[in-house]
Write an enzyme that holds these catalytic residues in place. Structure first.
Site, PDB file in Angstrom:
ATOM      1  N   PRO A  11      23.533  20.323   3.040  1.00  0.00           N
ATOM      2  CG  PRO A  11      25.819  20.351   2.722  1.00  0.00           C
ATOM      3  CD  PRO A  11      24.572  21.114   2.403  1.00  0.00           C
ATOM      4  CG  ASN A  12      25.834  16.266   6.488  1.00  0.00           C
ATOM      5  OD1 ASN A  12      25.781  15.095   6.110  1.00  0.00           O
ATOM      6  ND2 ASN A  12      26.874  17.036   6.258  1.00  0.00           N
ATOM      7  NE  ARG A  19      24.075   9.312  13.472  1.00  0.00           N
ATOM      8  CZ  ARG A  19      23.070   8.438  13.327  1.00  0.00           C
ATOM      9  NH1 ARG A  19      21.934   8.653  13.957  1.00  0.00           N
ATOM     10  NH2 ARG A  19      23.199   7.368  12.575  1.00  0.00           N
ATOM     11  CE1 TYR A  24      23.833  22.421  13.621  1.00  0.00           C
ATOM     12  CE2 TYR A  24      24.632  20.165  13.882  1.00  0.00           C
ATOM     13  CZ  TYR A  24      24.832  21.466  13.468  1.00  0.00           C
ATOM     14  OH  TYR A  24      26.030  21.825  12.905  1.00  0.00           O
ATOM     15  CG  ASN A  75      20.649  25.926   7.593  1.00  0.00           C
ATOM     16  OD1 ASN A  75      21.846  26.063   7.298  1.00  0.00           O
ATOM     17  ND2 ASN A  75      20.245  25.413   8.742  1.00  0.00           N
ATOM     18  CB  ALA A  78      29.068  22.303   5.391  1.00  0.00           C
ATOM     19  CG  HIS A  81      30.811  27.806   6.836  1.00  0.00           C
ATOM     20  ND1 HIS A  81      30.326  28.936   7.463  1.00  0.00           N
ATOM     21  CD2 HIS A  81      30.133  26.752   7.401  1.00  0.00           C
ATOM     22  CE1 HIS A  81      29.439  28.570   8.389  1.00  0.00           C
ATOM     23  NE2 HIS A  81      29.306  27.254   8.354  1.00  0.00           N
ATOM     24  CG  ASP A  88      28.977  33.368  -8.282  1.00  0.00           C
ATOM     25  OD1 ASP A  88      29.199  34.419  -7.647  1.00  0.00           O
ATOM     26  OD2 ASP A  88      29.872  32.708  -8.847  1.00  0.00           O
ATOM     27  CD  GLU A  99      23.747  33.186   5.896  1.00  0.00           C
ATOM     28  OE1 GLU A  99      23.891  34.333   5.382  1.00  0.00           O
ATOM     29  OE2 GLU A  99      24.692  32.530   6.346  1.00  0.00           O
ATOM     30  CG  HIS A 101      23.453  29.612   9.885  1.00  0.00           C
ATOM     31  ND1 HIS A 101      23.833  28.631   9.006  1.00  0.00           N
ATOM     32  CD2 HIS A 101      23.717  30.791   9.300  1.00  0.00           C
ATOM     33  CE1 HIS A 101      24.345  29.204   7.932  1.00  0.00           C
ATOM     34  NE2 HIS A 101      24.274  30.517   8.070  1.00  0.00           N
ATOM     35  CB  ILE A 102      19.774  25.122  13.580  1.00  0.00           C
ATOM     36  CG1 ILE A 102      18.821  24.845  12.411  1.00  0.00           C
ATOM     37  CG2 ILE A 102      19.247  24.529  14.881  1.00  0.00           C
ATOM     38  CD1 ILE A 102      18.819  23.397  11.954  1.00  0.00           C
ATOM     39  CB  SER A 103      24.274  25.994  15.787  1.00  0.00           C
ATOM     40  OG  SER A 103      25.015  26.153  14.583  1.00  0.00           O
ATOM     41  NE  ARG A 108      28.741  24.685  15.921  1.00  0.00           N
ATOM     42  CZ  ARG A 108      28.208  23.839  15.028  1.00  0.00           C
ATOM     43  NH1 ARG A 108      27.156  24.218  14.305  1.00  0.00           N
ATOM     44  NH2 ARG A 108      28.714  22.637  14.878  1.00  0.00           N
ATOM     45  NE  ARG A 112      30.866  24.534  12.812  1.00  0.00           N
ATOM     46  CZ  ARG A 112      30.616  23.461  12.062  1.00  0.00           C
ATOM     47  NH1 ARG A 112      29.831  23.552  11.009  1.00  0.00           N
ATOM     48  NH2 ARG A 112      31.137  22.282  12.366  1.00  0.00           N
TER      49      ARG A 112
END
Ligand code: CA2
Length: 150
Positions: A11-12, A19, A24, A75, A78, A81, A88, A99, A101-103, A108, A112
């Site tokens: 998501p996002n 943004r 990011y 990725n 959210a 977490h 599953d 996996e 993650h950009i950040s 953080r 997270r």
């Protein structure tokens, strides 16, 4: 062995580059997809690149991948977490999971720092910006070509 790889985004991430560039970066998700397609082409991988804001769609793509794919780069955003359901689904997938993650999630907020997906992932990349996706694909290609080096 198939050379189909799923790259799944949670998501996002459709807002990438539009943004919060201080977290990011400036690359959009279309830029990330183009980078991934370039690397996939170099390594003879067939890419299935998706993004969704809906948990069930990500789960459905993981189920699809079970039938055809030799790897998943994910990725989960959210959902990383929060989602036992995505964990599953990944636990039913037999090939490699990376996996991304950009950040650097560990730098953080505390919430997270825990990832359900990491309980299944064969490798985790965090904090390398959007380059993490291309690096994950290179790793998958390496494992496919030299499985003994795993
Ligand atoms: O660093 C990552 O890649 C994350 O997976 C990104 C997630 C965040 O919840 C994770 O903790 C770490 C957030 C994705 C939201 O993406 C946006 C992109 C641009 C603007 C706003 C949100």
């Amino acid at each position: 062995m198939s050379r189909i790889v799923y790259v799944l985004n949670g998501p996002n991430l459709n807002l990438l580059g539009k943004r919060q560039p201080h977290i990011y970066g400036h690359e959009t998700l279309a830029d990330v997809e183009a980078d991934c397609r370039k690397v996939a082409g170099e390594h003879g991988l067939e890419l299935r690149f998706h993004q969704s804001n809906r948990e069930y769609e990500i789960i459905d793509w993981i189920h699809e991948a079970r039938e055809v794919a030799c790897g998943i780069v994910i990725n989960p955003a959210a959902f990383t977490h929060t989602s036992v359901a995505i964990l599953d689904a990944l636990n039913t997938f037999e090939a490699t999971v990376i996996e991304v993650h950009i950040s650097n999630v560990h730098k953080r907020e505390d919430f997270r720092h825990h990832s359900y997906v990491s309980l299944r992932a064969d490798g985790v990349i965090a904090g390398l910006g959007t380059q993490g996706y291309a690096l994950a694909l290179r790793r998958l290609a390496h494992l496919l070509d030299k499985p003994a080096a795993k």
